[in-house]
Enzyme design. Structure first.
Site, PDB file in Angstrom:
ATOM      1  N   CYS A   1      83.205   0.704   5.035  1.00 45.74           N
ATOM      2  CA  CYS A   1      82.304   1.823   5.330  1.00 45.74           C
ATOM      3  C   CYS A   1      81.882   2.469   4.010  1.00 45.74           C
ATOM      4  O   CYS A   1      82.738   2.820   3.189  1.00 45.74           O
ATOM      5  CB  CYS A   1      83.026   2.832   6.215  1.00 45.74           C
ATOM      6  SG  CYS A   1      82.053   4.309   6.546  1.00 45.74           S
TER       7      CYS A   1
ATOM      8  N   CYS B   1      81.490   4.014  12.601  1.00 45.61           N
ATOM      9  CA  CYS B   1      82.807   4.009  11.979  1.00 45.61           C
ATOM     10  C   CYS B   1      83.687   4.994  12.734  1.00 45.61           C
ATOM     11  O   CYS B   1      83.330   6.155  12.917  1.00 45.61           O
ATOM     12  CB  CYS B   1      82.693   4.426  10.514  1.00 45.61           C
ATOM     13  SG  CYS B   1      84.284   4.659   9.701  1.00 45.61           S
TER      14      CYS B   1
ATOM     15  N   CYS C   1      75.022  -6.276  14.390  1.00 41.80           N
ATOM     16  CA  CYS C   1      73.876  -6.235  13.486  1.00 41.80           C
ATOM     17  C   CYS C   1      73.983  -4.917  12.712  1.00 41.80           C
ATOM     18  O   CYS C   1      73.761  -3.850  13.267  1.00 41.80           O
ATOM     19  CB  CYS C   1      72.604  -6.304  14.328  1.00 41.80           C
ATOM     20  SG  CYS C   1      71.107  -6.355  13.349  1.00 41.80           S
TER      21      CYS C   1
ATOM     22  N   CYS D   1      84.870   8.137  10.293  1.00 39.00           N
ATOM     23  CA  CYS D   1      83.983   9.201   9.797  1.00 39.00           C
ATOM     24  C   CYS D   1      82.698   9.311  10.607  1.00 39.00           C
ATOM     25  O   CYS D   1      81.829  10.097  10.260  1.00 39.00           O
ATOM     26  CB  CYS D   1      83.655   8.972   8.333  1.00 39.00           C
ATOM     27  SG  CYS D   1      82.485   7.634   8.063  1.00 39.00           S
TER      28      CYS D   1
ATOM     29  N   CYS E   1      83.462   6.232   3.917  1.00 43.04           N
ATOM     30  CA  CYS E   1      84.882   6.579   3.843  1.00 43.04           C
ATOM     31  C   CYS E   1      85.766   5.431   3.363  1.00 43.04           C
ATOM     32  O   CYS E   1      86.965   5.609   3.206  1.00 43.04           O
ATOM     33  CB  CYS E   1      85.371   7.098   5.194  1.00 43.04           C
ATOM     34  SG  CYS E   1      85.491   5.821   6.456  1.00 43.04           S
TER      35      CYS E   1
END
Ligand SMILES: [Zn+2]
Length: 135
Positions: free
Chosen positions: A50, A99, A122, A102, A53
């Protein structure tokens, strides 16, 4: 640190941390233009994290060429790393992928994947940061 302890950041803090396109994608659920990102045609071994984070989200082993201009994966590193939510924007029903740690918008998951899982995550390149370490 326990993921649940991660402090929530303000829009201003995210803006300072992220590039313009990463901010628009992850915090405003925008989609980067096809074939514009860093990772749609990127095949090194490692883990995609991510961008907000640093949570490991997708492994290079799960990546496949969907020829759609965005990095595509057939599964996340672990299902608890991501949150899937039905999204009705743009007069379409899609499943949004975020995510878990976060709440960054990552992309969408479709059920037309060519591999065993049948899934096609995707994902926007701008939502990811590649960590080139062996799995
Ligand atoms: Zn995150």
């Amino acid at each position: 640190m326990n993921p649940k302890d991660t402090p929530k950041k303000s829009a201003k803090e995210w803006r300072q941390q992220l590039s313009d396109v990463a901010y628009k994608v992850t915090r405003q659920a925008a989609t980067e233009p096809a074939f514009s990102g860093a990772y749609w045609d990127h095949w090194q071994t490692g883990v995609y994290q991510c961008v907000c984070c640093g949570t490991p989200l997708f492994a290079s082993a799960a990546k496949f060429d969907a020829a759609c201009g965005w990095p595509s994966f057939d599964r996340p590193v672990a299902s608890e790393k991501i949150e899937e939510k039905v999204d009705h924007s743009y007069q379409m029903t899609r499943v949004e992928v975020r995510c878990q740690q976060c709440a960054a918008h990552l992309g969408h998951v479709f059920t037309d994947g060519p591999t065993q899982t049948g899934l096609r995550y995707c994902i926007n390149s701008a939502a990811l940061e590649f960590d080139p370490k062996p799995e």
